[in-house]
Design an enzyme around this catalytic site. Structure first.
Site, mmCIF file in Angstrom:
data_model
loop_
_atom_site.group_PDB
_atom_site.id
_atom_site.type_symbol
_atom_site.label_atom_id
_atom_site.label_comp_id
_atom_site.label_asym_id
_atom_site.label_seq_id
_atom_site.Cartn_x
_atom_site.Cartn_y
_atom_site.Cartn_z
ATOM 1 N N PRO A 1 31.193 54.192 -13.789
ATOM 2 C CA PRO A 1 29.834 54.602 -13.433
ATOM 3 C C PRO A 1 29.804 55.485 -12.196
ATOM 4 C CG PRO A 1 29.855 52.306 -14.053
ATOM 5 C CD PRO A 1 31.297 52.740 -14.021
ATOM 6 N N CYS A 2 29.010 56.561 -12.285
ATOM 7 C CA CYS A 2 29.026 57.565 -11.216
ATOM 8 C C CYS A 2 27.720 57.629 -10.435
ATOM 9 C CB CYS A 2 29.318 58.941 -11.805
ATOM 10 S SG CYS A 2 28.074 59.497 -13.003
#
Length: 363
Positions: A83-84
């Site tokens: 996840p960014c």
């Protein structure tokens, strides 16, 4: 055939590229049930049409809570895009965002499996923004501690035949010190445009291009102007018009409502000047805000968003329409992944049979 473990797989954009480059998946995981449903459906089709072993274990849930994990030595490669949101300039860039810790969970799986190499994809900011300099240094240090020499570079998907200027970080690690790695050179000399991508689909509203976005487009009462008519904020929400004669800007995961990008249907049909160009020029010259937006301006469909990401035209998307847009916006473009996968295979000296048609085999 070299094998890989996939983490934070989403709908499988990264995986499709690696499968096309001759790698075989043995395990995949994502926390989103719609994404894993899409992933499973796509892999079943590939298995039937290509005769490949892609009916591997696909687990839905938080990887930190999955009980049965791949064993040491079970794969040559671990890939994934943790996840960014915590790193992205489109978000709050919160250093305390718990989602940012997933990059270290990814390395935890690398340490467990001990593959020959790993590929971690993430947003450009993690590699280049000073706010994250300490974090990326810690990631690379951890990789070194568990035995991997890393390479870091930001790649632009438009360089690899993707009709989108999507810049992403690729951290590629190899076990030991003797592997020489070179990132893939651009595969196209002329970028693919939005118009070229959309022209490969049926007309808007027809079967195969009928998952339309119904969010209305209305003029902003107080437009925010920039030098380009395709920047600023000329309409409601944050869905900006795209210049169909160029690659698209990065598609967001927030598509589905008034953040869905806009195209000019007249330009797509007859190459006329895009309406927003003249409107922007009028505003820049002090003209009045328009009272209405012409009907030829519309938001892109689910299938068009997928085409801009280079997914196969009949990718079996699962879930609600908003979920489908989100899966697409979160994905790695398969064509970009394919270029990276081939470069990793070459560095590892893996003899493999590349089959780029896999990227189209769902059609």
């Amino acid at each position: 055939m070299p094998k890989f473990v996939s983490l934070y797989s989403g709908a499988g954009g990264l995986d499709l590229g690696f499968i096309a480059a001759g790698f075989e998946p043995i395990f995949a995981n994502d926390i989103n049930a719609d994404a894993t449903a899409t992933y499973k459906a796509a892999m079943e089709i590939i298995s039937k049409r290509k005769g490949l072993s892609c009916t591997h274990e696909v687990v839905t849930g938080d990887i930190r809570q999955v009980e049965t994990l791949p064993a040491k030595g079970s794969a040559d490669l671990v890939i994934g895009g943790p996840p960014c949101q915590g790193f992205s300039v489109a978000g709050k860039m919160d250093p305390n965002d718990p989602r940012s810790r997933h990059v270290f969970d990814f390395l935890g799986m690398v340490e467990r499996v001990q593959p020959r190499a790993f590929v971690m994809e993430n947003v450009k900011a993690l590699a280049e923004n000073k706010r994250w300099a300490g974090t990326i240094a810690d990631i690379r240090k951890k990789a070194e501690e568990i035995g991997y020499k890393t390479n870091l570079k930001v790649l632009n998907s438009a360089d690899y035949g993707v009709p989108q200027a999507r810049e992403r970080m690729f951290l590629v690690g190899f076990k030991g010190e003797d592997v020489v790695y070179e990132y893939p050179e651009p595969s196209v000399s002329t970028p693919v445009t939005v118009a070229e991508a959309l022209h490969r689909l049926p007309p808007i509203g027809a079967p195969g291009n009928d998952e339309v976005c119904t969010a209305k487009i209305t003029p902003a009462k107080t437009p925010i102007l920039r030098q380009s008519p395709f920047a600023g904020m000329l309409f409601n929400g944050q869905g900006r018009p795209m210049d169909v004669n160029r690659p698209a800007p990065t598609l967001p995961a927030t598509m589905g409502g008034n953040r869905t990008p806009i195209v000019d249907q007249n330009t797509l049909e007859n190459s006329s000047e895009q309406w927003v160009v003249g409107y922007h020029a009028s505003l820049m010259a002090g003209g009045a805000v328009t009272a209405f937006v012409p009907s030829n301006l519309r938001r892109i469909s689910v299938q068009e968003a997928a085409a801009i990401q280079t997914f196969p035209s009949d990718m079996p998307w699962q879930g609600s329409q908003s979920s489908r847009y989100r899966q697409i916006g979160n994905a790695v473009p398969p064509k970009m992944a394919f270029a990276v996968a081939k470069s990793v295979a070459e560095a590892l000296g893996i003899e493999h049979k590349t089959d780029a048609s896999i990227l189209d085999c769902l059609q």
